[in-house]
Design an enzyme around this catalytic site. Structure first.
Site, PDB file in Angstrom:
ATOM      1  N   SER A 250       0.852  -1.191   0.000  1.00  0.00           N
ATOM      2  CA  SER A 250       0.000   0.000   0.000  1.00  0.00           C
ATOM      3  C   SER A 250       0.889   1.242   0.000  1.00  0.00           C
ATOM      4  O   SER A 250       2.111   1.132  -0.020  1.00  0.00           O
ATOM      5  CB  SER A 250      -0.884   0.004   1.243  1.00  0.00           C
ATOM      6  OG  SER A 250      -0.075   0.303   2.373  1.00  0.00           O
ATOM      7  N   LYS A 251       0.236   2.393   0.053  1.00  0.00           N
ATOM      8  CA  LYS A 251       0.981   3.664   0.002  1.00  0.00           C
ATOM      9  C   LYS A 251       2.074   3.759   1.067  1.00  0.00           C
ATOM     10  O   LYS A 251       3.070   4.429   0.867  1.00  0.00           O
ATOM     11  CB  LYS A 251       0.009   4.835   0.177  1.00  0.00           C
ATOM     12  CG  LYS A 251      -0.872   5.046  -1.026  1.00  0.00           C
ATOM     13  CD  LYS A 251      -1.209   6.540  -1.204  1.00  0.00           C
ATOM     14  CE  LYS A 251      -2.065   6.751  -2.428  1.00  0.00           C
ATOM     15  NZ  LYS A 251      -3.462   6.286  -2.220  1.00  0.00           N
TER      16      LYS A 251
END
Ligand code: GLU
Length: 478
Positions: A250-251
């Site tokens: 994810s980010k």
């Protein structure tokens, strides 16, 4: 004829997980001689954006993935954008209602919430009760008269759904695990699990290759295929991609979209190569493989079930190999131009090429140009406190630079060889050598204590800049 599709929702940038899914579909298609279709799944009207669709298409093309049918290309089974296929979905919803495979459900949010709370209180997983399964025409009319708008639910048969996933093997799920699910919302919008079946069937998809996060959707889709009498495609669910900390990518793990990698100076060839190894590997231990080789070796049956780990350090390393060894100088420089310009390093293509040739061995991404190429463009760098105190504490520092200036001041050009000869002369005549000779020259020419070979630097920047920088140093410290 085998047919596969990549079906992104245009709700954001092309995430690396989706890019890997697109890539594996592409590799399958190229290896098998199958048709590759791009379908835009934009039924989530609030989150889908036309700009995202455009960027998805750009990013897929940047990666070197080409499809045979798609919204931008057309094809015999279009339209390829779900928002343009709503009539088709409604026809099939009608068919399911007529054949008793679906029904109108008027349960309100509050009623459903109560069912949910009851299930939780009893410690059971929540499934829709099926309350509206057998409403009579009259009951329906009464509910509609109250102004209630129905959803359409699929009447899930009581059974165990079984399928052989190409990657995961035998899968069995009891339909009790999900219960009757919604296929058309109150506002008339059909939902993913329903439309994906209609599209895959009508587009004659033979192999559905997608992320493991969709594994639990597959049985819901299979019961719809069965209800409509469609052929069921083969499924291949690709392993999840994790970050190095083994949590879902994810980010938090930094740049995780294709666009961000491109902006960070990764080459499309390296990204293609690297992503192909997330869940698959060639027969031998090689890791650097050209596209053609990946295509010829790729077999979907060989994809692993276990999670793939996205290792940014390895991607950087691989990108460095592509920069150093694989792209030719012209092509590499072409890719680098926008980076040079972005850093404010103005020059013509020939100059960029020379700089690239000098620094390509010492960079891993095109972003690294910023630091590595600076000395080729910035003549008036600051003399930091550190430099000042160094020069002041060593009388030979200034002297070496002064001697060098005497040697070059009347030259009209300077090559690598000239530079080597000059420094040899200085060594012979004055006894300065090694660090005592090259460090002052490097500081005077670049303001930095390490970097590219000075011989190369002076040849690329040319005699005028060499004189300018040396004089500037002498004037500053003189
Ligand atoms: N639109 C879905 C997604 O982006 C596609 C899933 C599928 O391939 O069926 O996850």
């Amino acid at each position: 004829m085998k047919r596969v599709r990549f079906a992104p929702s245009p709700t954001g940038y092309l995430h690396l997980g989706n890019a890997r899914t697109a890539l594996f579909n592409y590799l399958f298609a190229k290896h098998e001689g199958a048709t590759f279709i791009l379908r835009i799944e934009d039924t989530d009207l609030e989150r889908s954006k036309k700009e995202y669709e455009e960027m998805l298409i750009q990013d897929l093309k940047w990666m070197g993935l080409e499809w045979d049918e798609g919204p931008d290309k057309g094809g015999p089974y279009g339209p390829y954008r779900q928002s343009e296929r709503l009539d088709i979905y409604h026809q099939y919803a009608k068919k399911l209602l007529e054949t008793g495979h679906a029904y109108f459900c008027y349960c309100t949010e509050e009623e459903l919430e109560k069912e949910r709370e009851k299930a939780i209180a009893e410690g059971k997983p929540y499934r829709y009760s099926g309350k509206c399964r057998n409403l009579t025409q009259q009951e329906r009319e009464e509910l509609e008269a109250k102004g209630l708008k129905p959803v359409i639910r699929f009447k899930v048969p009581d059974k165990t759904v079984v399928f052989e996933d190409i990657i995961r093997g035998h899968v069995e799920i009891d339909t009790k695990e999900f219960g009757d699910f919604v296929i058309v919302r109150q506002d008339g919008m059909p939902v993913y699990n329903f439309v994906v079946v209609i599209d895959d069937a009508l587009m004659k998809i033979t192999h559905v290759i997608r992320g493991e996060d969709h594994l639990s959707n597959t049985p819901k889709q299979i019961v719809i295929y069965e209800a409509l009498g469609f052929d069921i495609p083969q499924f291949a669910h690709l392993p999840i991609i994790l970050g190095e900390d083994r949590t879902k990518l994810s980010k938090r793990h930094g740049a995780v979209s294709v666009r961000a990698l491109k902006d960070d100076g990764f080459l499309s060839e390296a990204v293609f190569n690297y992503l192909s190894l997330l869940g698959w590997h060639p027969k031998d231990e090689r890791e650097i493989l050209p596209k053609e080789e990946i295509i010829s070796q790729f077999r979907i049956e060989d994809v692993n079930k276990s999670p793939a780990i996205f290792d940014r350090t390895k991607l950087r390393w691989m990108n460095g190999v592509y920069i150093r060894e694989i792209l030719d100088l012209d092509e590499l420089t072409k890719r680098a131009v926008e980076f040079f310009e972005g850093f404010g390093y103005k020059a013509d293509f020939e100059y960029y090429k020379k700089v690239m040739s000098a620094i390509r061995d010492s960079i891993e991404t095109l972003m690294d140009i910023k630091d590595r190429a600076k000395v080729f463009f910035v003549d008036e760098f600051p003399f930091t406190e550190e430099i000042v105190s160094e020069v002041k504490s060593d009388p030979n520092f200034y002297k070496v630079v002064e001697i060098f200036y005497e040697k070059i001041k009347d030259l009209n050009s300077i090559t690598k060889e000239d530079f080597k000869n000059i420094t040899k002369e200085i060594q012979k005549e004055y006894g300065f050598k090694g660090k005592g000779l090259f460090h002052p020259l490097r500081i005077a020419l670049t303001g930095e204590s390490s970097g590219v070979g000075l011989d190369l630097l002076v040849e690329v920047i040319g005699i005028d800049k060499v004189k300018f920088r040396i004089k500037r140093f002498l004037e500053y410290f003189g």
